[in-house]
Design an enzyme around this catalytic site. Sequence first.
Site, PDB file in Angstrom:
ATOM      1  N   ARG A   1     -60.870  -8.853 -19.865  1.00  0.00           N
ATOM      2  CA  ARG A   1     -60.118  -8.271 -20.988  1.00  0.00           C
ATOM      3  C   ARG A   1     -58.859  -7.556 -20.526  1.00  0.00           C
ATOM      4  O   ARG A   1     -58.485  -6.534 -21.104  1.00  0.00           O
ATOM      5  CB  ARG A   1     -60.987  -7.305 -21.804  1.00  0.00           C
ATOM      6  CG  ARG A   1     -62.063  -7.971 -22.617  1.00  0.00           C
ATOM      7  CD  ARG A   1     -61.481  -8.529 -23.926  1.00  0.00           C
ATOM      8  NE  ARG A   1     -62.404  -9.496 -24.528  1.00  0.00           N
ATOM      9  CZ  ARG A   1     -63.254  -9.200 -25.507  1.00  0.00           C
ATOM     10  NH1 ARG A   1     -63.293  -8.012 -26.001  1.00  0.00           N
ATOM     11  NH2 ARG A   1     -64.041 -10.122 -25.984  1.00  0.00           N
TER      12      ARG A   1
ATOM     13  N   ASP B   1     -60.720 -17.371 -26.763  1.00  0.00           N
ATOM     14  CA  ASP B   1     -61.986 -16.697 -27.075  1.00  0.00           C
ATOM     15  C   ASP B   1     -63.156 -17.631 -26.829  1.00  0.00           C
ATOM     16  O   ASP B   1     -63.068 -18.838 -27.027  1.00  0.00           O
ATOM     17  CB  ASP B   1     -62.017 -16.164 -28.508  1.00  0.00           C
ATOM     18  CG  ASP B   1     -63.126 -15.136 -28.653  1.00  0.00           C
ATOM     19  OD1 ASP B   1     -62.893 -13.968 -28.312  1.00  0.00           O
ATOM     20  OD2 ASP B   1     -64.236 -15.520 -29.053  1.00  0.00           O
TER      21      ASP B   1
ATOM     22  N   ARG C   1     -50.327  -8.274 -32.400  1.00  0.00           N
ATOM     23  CA  ARG C   1     -51.452  -8.399 -33.334  1.00  0.00           C
ATOM     24  C   ARG C   1     -51.100  -7.901 -34.725  1.00  0.00           C
ATOM     25  O   ARG C   1     -51.798  -8.226 -35.694  1.00  0.00           O
ATOM     26  CB  ARG C   1     -52.672  -7.642 -32.789  1.00  0.00           C
ATOM     27  CG  ARG C   1     -53.473  -8.428 -31.792  1.00  0.00           C
ATOM     28  CD  ARG C   1     -54.360  -9.487 -32.451  1.00  0.00           C
ATOM     29  NE  ARG C   1     -55.614  -8.918 -32.924  1.00  0.00           N
ATOM     30  CZ  ARG C   1     -55.989  -8.852 -34.183  1.00  0.00           C
ATOM     31  NH1 ARG C   1     -55.191  -9.319 -35.124  1.00  0.00           N
ATOM     32  NH2 ARG C   1     -57.134  -8.319 -34.517  1.00  0.00           N
TER      33      ARG C   1
HETATM   34  O1  CP3 Z   1     -58.134 -10.891 -21.046  1.00  0.00           O
HETATM   35  C1  CP3 Z   1     -59.179 -11.590 -21.167  1.00  0.00           C
HETATM   36  O2  CP3 Z   1     -60.264 -11.263 -20.648  1.00  0.00           O
HETATM   37  C2  CP3 Z   1     -59.084 -12.902 -21.907  1.00  0.00           C
HETATM   38  C3  CP3 Z   1     -59.373 -12.880 -23.275  1.00  0.00           C
HETATM   39  C4  CP3 Z   1     -60.772 -12.975 -23.840  1.00  0.00           C
HETATM   40  C5  CP3 Z   1     -61.017 -12.713 -25.206  1.00  0.00           C
HETATM   41  N1  CP3 Z   1     -62.311 -13.007 -25.471  1.00  0.00           N
HETATM   42  C6  CP3 Z   1     -60.035 -12.254 -26.204  1.00  0.00           C
HETATM   43  C7  CP3 Z   1     -60.517 -11.371 -27.269  1.00  0.00           C
HETATM   44  C8  CP3 Z   1     -61.968 -13.377 -23.262  1.00  0.00           C
HETATM   45  C9  CP3 Z   1     -62.279 -13.734 -21.814  1.00  0.00           C
HETATM   46  C10 CP3 Z   1     -62.938 -13.391 -24.313  1.00  0.00           C
HETATM   47  C11 CP3 Z   1     -64.338 -13.820 -24.118  1.00  0.00           C
HETATM   48  C12 CP3 Z   1     -65.323 -13.392 -25.102  1.00  0.00           C
HETATM   49  N2  CP3 Z   1     -65.234 -13.429 -26.461  1.00  0.00           N
HETATM   50  C13 CP3 Z   1     -66.626 -12.976 -24.766  1.00  0.00           C
HETATM   51  C14 CP3 Z   1     -67.174 -12.878 -23.381  1.00  0.00           C
HETATM   52  C15 CP3 Z   1     -66.598 -11.734 -22.675  1.00  0.00           C
HETATM   53  C16 CP3 Z   1     -67.315 -10.456 -22.902  1.00  0.00           C
HETATM   54  O3  CP3 Z   1     -66.631  -9.491 -23.279  1.00  0.00           O
HETATM   55  O4  CP3 Z   1     -68.505 -10.431 -22.653  1.00  0.00           O
HETATM   56  C17 CP3 Z   1     -67.294 -12.691 -25.951  1.00  0.00           C
HETATM   57  C18 CP3 Z   1     -68.711 -12.164 -26.081  1.00  0.00           C
HETATM   58  C19 CP3 Z   1     -66.413 -13.005 -27.019  1.00  0.00           C
HETATM   59  C20 CP3 Z   1     -66.671 -12.920 -28.470  1.00  0.00           C
HETATM   60  C21 CP3 Z   1     -65.838 -11.884 -29.082  1.00  0.00           C
HETATM   61  N3  CP3 Z   1     -64.471 -11.983 -29.284  1.00  0.00           N
HETATM   62  C22 CP3 Z   1     -66.246 -10.615 -29.555  1.00  0.00           C
HETATM   63  C23 CP3 Z   1     -67.667 -10.092 -29.508  1.00  0.00           C
HETATM   64  C24 CP3 Z   1     -65.112  -9.971 -30.047  1.00  0.00           C
HETATM   65  C25 CP3 Z   1     -65.029  -8.647 -30.734  1.00  0.00           C
HETATM   66  C26 CP3 Z   1     -65.225  -7.565 -29.750  1.00  0.00           C
HETATM   67  C27 CP3 Z   1     -64.160  -6.528 -29.828  1.00  0.00           C
HETATM   68  O5  CP3 Z   1     -63.833  -6.004 -28.745  1.00  0.00           O
HETATM   69  O6  CP3 Z   1     -63.684  -6.227 -30.929  1.00  0.00           O
HETATM   70  C28 CP3 Z   1     -64.013 -10.828 -29.839  1.00  0.00           C
HETATM   71  C29 CP3 Z   1     -62.615 -10.527 -30.162  1.00  0.00           C
HETATM   72  C30 CP3 Z   1     -61.660 -10.608 -29.036  1.00  0.00           C
HETATM   73  N4  CP3 Z   1     -61.525 -11.637 -28.157  1.00  0.00           N
HETATM   74  C31 CP3 Z   1     -60.685  -9.626 -28.739  1.00  0.00           C
HETATM   75  C32 CP3 Z   1     -59.962 -10.102 -27.619  1.00  0.00           C
HETATM   76  C33 CP3 Z   1     -58.801  -9.473 -26.907  1.00  0.00           C
HETATM   77  C34 CP3 Z   1     -60.512  -8.336 -29.521  1.00  0.00           C
HETATM   78  C35 CP3 Z   1     -59.107  -8.033 -29.842  1.00  0.00           C
HETATM   79  C36 CP3 Z   1     -58.552  -8.259 -31.171  1.00  0.00           C
HETATM   80  O7  CP3 Z   1     -59.198  -8.201 -32.229  1.00  0.00           O
HETATM   81  O8  CP3 Z   1     -57.322  -8.444 -31.152  1.00  0.00           O
END
Ligand code: CP3
Length: 342
Positions: A24, A73, A37
Amino acid sequence: MSNSRFLKACRREPVDATPVWFMRQAGRYMAEYRALRERHSLLEICRTPDLATEVTLQPVRRIEVDAAILFSDLLLPLEPLGLPFDFIKGEGPQIERPIEGPDDIDTLHRFEPREKLGYVLDAIRQIQRELDGRVPLIGFAGAPFTLASYAIEGGHSNNFARTKALMYGHPDAWHRLCETLSSVVADYLVAQIEAGVDAVQVFDSWVGALSAADYREFALPHTQRIFAAVQGKVPTIHFGTGTATMFPEIREAGGDVIGVDWRIPIDEAWEIIGPDRAVQGNLDPTLLLGPNRRMLDEAEDVLNRVAGRPGHIFNLGHGILPSTPVEHVQMLAQFVHRASRH
Ligand code: CP3
């Protein structure tokens, strides 16, 4: 590029300083991400190569990271499988019609990632052009257990009750679901490698909810097929959290590099994982909120425990939290490089 610190560490070769990147590392803790965003949804960013490229590069410009990670994602493959979803502000992902039972699993359809997720592959090609060899690019996908948990729960879950009920109650259907997921993910990762990523990480973020015995029965064979499909093409990282009780099973499933969260000291973890694998981790992401003295002391402790052994990639035990000050991330990356340089 293959001489980069990060790729050398993946291969357990000696490096001039410990490579560091952060899960992240692109995201809400950065003002430039938040600004983007305001105008675009998360899915829009993921589906627009120009935007995904911009966000992937944001941390590379600001922080001394030794790798970029594709901005995308984990859940993107769910839609072409037949499970549309959206991100709800403040709540995270929401699957429109989560899997309720075996019949729903039979309606899922495998797909060609080069067609349905072509925008991700276009983003990879564009990111590589703009990175121009500065640092390697990591691609990624989800492991079957973690993807299945979203498909069944419909979003995040604390106890994975629905997931486990399906797993224990309908093991044949569970295995069919995970076979579908693993074949889709394997194809997707091969396509990412063809498009130019330098390494791949498989995220099994929630697999620590299983016992080691259940991991062996319900998750290992499926994750193993994914690693087998990409074996030898580029270095592979196998990430999970809460996995300290199942490192032997995790390593058996595959990965040149094994992720270690903060619940176990990294040297103890490496002892169990074995000397034939590299390790990635393991600072608690909460330490980056401050105070800085404690963050740096704990980072130093990680480096001391590793004691210069080749094959360590510094990272957090899980992703950077949105409330993290960007200066702390900058300071930590600098510190890791300085303290480990030899
Ligand atoms: O910089 C990086 O690591 C690359 C980007 C990345 C995102 N998602 C962007 C994102 C990566 C590697 C992921 C993988 C991801 N997505 C995982 C596995 C990684 C982990 O954290 O265990 C999971 C479980 C997801 C599913 C997911 N996507 C969830 C549960 C959420 C909401 C959680 C939150 O923090 O709100 C997302 C949204 C998401 N994916 C965001 C980002 C940057 C949140 C930001 C936003 O809403 O702009």
